[in-house]
Design a protein around this motif. Sequence first.
Motif, PDB file in Angstrom:
ATOM      1  N   LEU A 152     -19.143  24.445   8.324  1.00  0.00           N
ATOM      2  CA  LEU A 152     -18.262  23.418   9.070  1.00  0.00           C
ATOM      3  C   LEU A 152     -17.230  24.745   9.669  1.00  0.00           C
ATOM      4  N   GLU A 153     -16.034  24.456  10.042  1.00  0.00           N
ATOM      5  CA  GLU A 153     -15.187  25.400  10.408  1.00  0.00           C
ATOM      6  C   GLU A 153     -13.916  24.978  10.233  1.00  0.00           C
ATOM      7  N   ALA A 156      -7.488  27.198  10.796  1.00  0.00           N
ATOM      8  CA  ALA A 156      -6.942  28.804   9.378  1.00  0.00           C
ATOM      9  C   ALA A 156      -8.203  29.440   9.225  1.00  0.00           C
ATOM     10  N   CYS A 157      -9.725  28.870   8.848  1.00  0.00           N
ATOM     11  CA  CYS A 157     -10.826  29.814   8.855  1.00  0.00           C
ATOM     12  C   CYS A 157     -12.087  29.645   9.206  1.00  0.00           C
ATOM     13  N   ALA A 158     -12.699  30.198   9.776  1.00  0.00           N
ATOM     14  CA  ALA A 158     -13.142  29.775  10.454  1.00  0.00           C
ATOM     15  C   ALA A 158     -15.142  29.791   9.694  1.00  0.00           C
ATOM     16  N   ASN A 159     -15.184  30.661   8.653  1.00  0.00           N
ATOM     17  CA  ASN A 159     -15.840  30.026   7.566  1.00  0.00           C
ATOM     18  C   ASN A 159     -16.480  28.827   6.083  1.00  0.00           C
ATOM     19  N   GLN A 160     -16.111  27.608   6.750  1.00  0.00           N
ATOM     20  CA  GLN A 160     -15.715  26.777   5.976  1.00  0.00           C
ATOM     21  C   GLN A 160     -17.203  26.601   5.201  1.00  0.00           C
ATOM     22  N   ALA A 161     -18.211  26.547   5.408  1.00  0.00           N
ATOM     23  CA  ALA A 161     -19.375  26.217   4.588  1.00  0.00           C
ATOM     24  C   ALA A 161     -20.477  27.177   5.343  1.00  0.00           C
ATOM     25  N   PHE A 162     -21.725  27.094   4.913  1.00  0.00           N
ATOM     26  CA  PHE A 162     -22.765  27.902   5.209  1.00  0.00           C
ATOM     27  C   PHE A 162     -24.508  27.195   4.388  1.00  0.00           C
TER      28      PHE A 162
END
Length: 236
Positions: A152-153, A156-162
């Motif tokens: 997810l991205e 405002a924030c590239a790293n939303q979920a991993f």
Amino acid sequence: MKPIAVIRHSPTEGPGHFATFLERRSLPWTLIRIDQGEAVPRSADGFSGLCLMGGPMSVNDDLAWIPPLLDLIRKTMAADKPVIGHCLGGQLMSRALGGTVIANPVKEIGWGTVRVIDSPLARAWLGDTRQFESFHWHGETFSIPDGATRILESAACANQAFVLGKHLGMQCHVEMTRAMIDAWCESGADEIRDASPADSVQSPTAMQIDIEGRLSTLSRHAELLYSRWIEGLSTI
């Protein structure tokens, strides 16, 4: 099945819809209240999985419970039991796996669209969903740990979920309820004022627009993620 351990770091940041999801499926869970001084479990032996909630503190703060909690995350993963993290919880997971947590370029507060990365792994967790409106409240962001994959991205924030195997770390808040949003708007009024005006920061009034419809949609997408996550629960 042993219960799922839910770690709460702040009294207003409980499991929310995650608890509703578990209870509707008769999955046992137990709440560990770090904010009330309850101890971090020494091992994952008594649990089928581990859930980490949010909190206003930073993973970089010198707090006595952070090192043993990072150790518990690593022990749970080593025992092949799934871990899921919401916001601070996702940051704790990243740090436990050797990642870093730093200031995000902007604060992200309120409703905002997250995009699903076009990859087989992201589709395995979210089906045909290409984007959805999530809730956000953070000023820091995690790096994607070695071996993990971003799913997810947002603008405002590239790293939303991993995702790493059966483990899911999120920066966004998919667990929200109306009571939680109301409580955060009250306790975070000064933070909202100090961060405004900004495109990534909403007023409490803006957060309340069509709140029931937004929460219903958010919960449906949360349940896609939660349904995949519970597939990894230990049954022994």
